[in-house]
Design a protein around this motif. Structure first.
Motif, mmCIF file in Angstrom:
data_model
loop_
_atom_site.group_PDB
_atom_site.id
_atom_site.type_symbol
_atom_site.label_atom_id
_atom_site.label_comp_id
_atom_site.label_asym_id
_atom_site.label_seq_id
_atom_site.Cartn_x
_atom_site.Cartn_y
_atom_site.Cartn_z
ATOM 1 N N TYR A 13 38.578 51.249 40.955
ATOM 2 C CA TYR A 13 39.762 50.484 41.306
ATOM 3 C C TYR A 13 39.918 50.380 42.821
ATOM 4 N N MET A 18 41.089 45.617 42.982
ATOM 5 C CA MET A 18 42.386 45.666 42.327
ATOM 6 C C MET A 18 43.298 44.527 42.782
ATOM 7 N N VAL A 21 42.598 41.863 40.397
ATOM 8 C CA VAL A 21 43.209 42.211 39.113
ATOM 9 C C VAL A 21 44.716 41.952 39.161
ATOM 10 N N GLN A 22 45.370 42.390 40.225
ATOM 11 C CA GLN A 22 46.818 42.192 40.348
ATOM 12 C C GLN A 22 47.194 40.717 40.410
ATOM 13 N N THR A 55 39.922 45.715 31.121
ATOM 14 C CA THR A 55 41.039 45.983 32.019
ATOM 15 C C THR A 55 42.110 44.896 31.938
#
Length: 150
Positions: A13, A18, A21-22, A55
């Motif tokens: 991460y 990340m 991903v966010q 994820t």
């Protein structure tokens, strides 16, 4: 999509990974269509397919690789991908012709309100478009890859 931070000796991460991903979680799409998508089968690199599937919850996907490279650290595949939270009922790809590494138009079909809905993605050779003149020795390479660069 060439996600940074794929090295397993780094945290799974890593902040830059990340951040992607966010951003995806922020928009919360049901379907993502990707060009220049890269995936790795390796003991030292994280799989991008796993990132989207495990994820981010895109349980269904279609990945059409147009380039595979086997390296000492594993295998890299690059192409176009479509990830979906809605079950995919059909999928396929149409290759472009006349290129050393042909890209594809990839498509998936899902049922939305009991009606078929098709999504398609492709990769255009936009990375070869430049604001500065290309070196004359590179023109033949680009012509072999995609005559529409002209």
């Amino acid at each position: 999509m060439q996600l940074s931070g794929i090295e397993k000796w780094e945290s799974k991460y890593k902040p830059i990974r990340m951040e992607a991903v966010q951003r995806i979680r922020q928009f919360n799409p049901d379907i993502l269509m990707m060009q220049d998508f890269q995936n790795y089968d390796s003991d030292v690199l994280w799989s991008n397919i796993s990132l989207f599937r495990d994820t981010l919850g895109f349980a269904y996907y279609y990945f059409k690789s147009n380039y595979e490279e086997v390296r000492p650290w594993g295998t890299a595949n690059e192409g176009v991908a479509i990830f979906s939270k809605i079950p995919i009922v059909d999928s396929g790809a149409v290759p472009y012709t006349g290129r050393k590494y042909p890209s594809n138009i990839a498509w998936v079909q899902v049922l939305f309100n009991k009606k078929p809905l098709r999504f398609a993605t492709t990769h255009f050779t936009s990375m070869n478009l430049n604001t500065k003149p290309l070196p004359t020795d590179s023109l033949n390479y680009y012509l072999l890859q995609d005559s529409t660069v002209l």
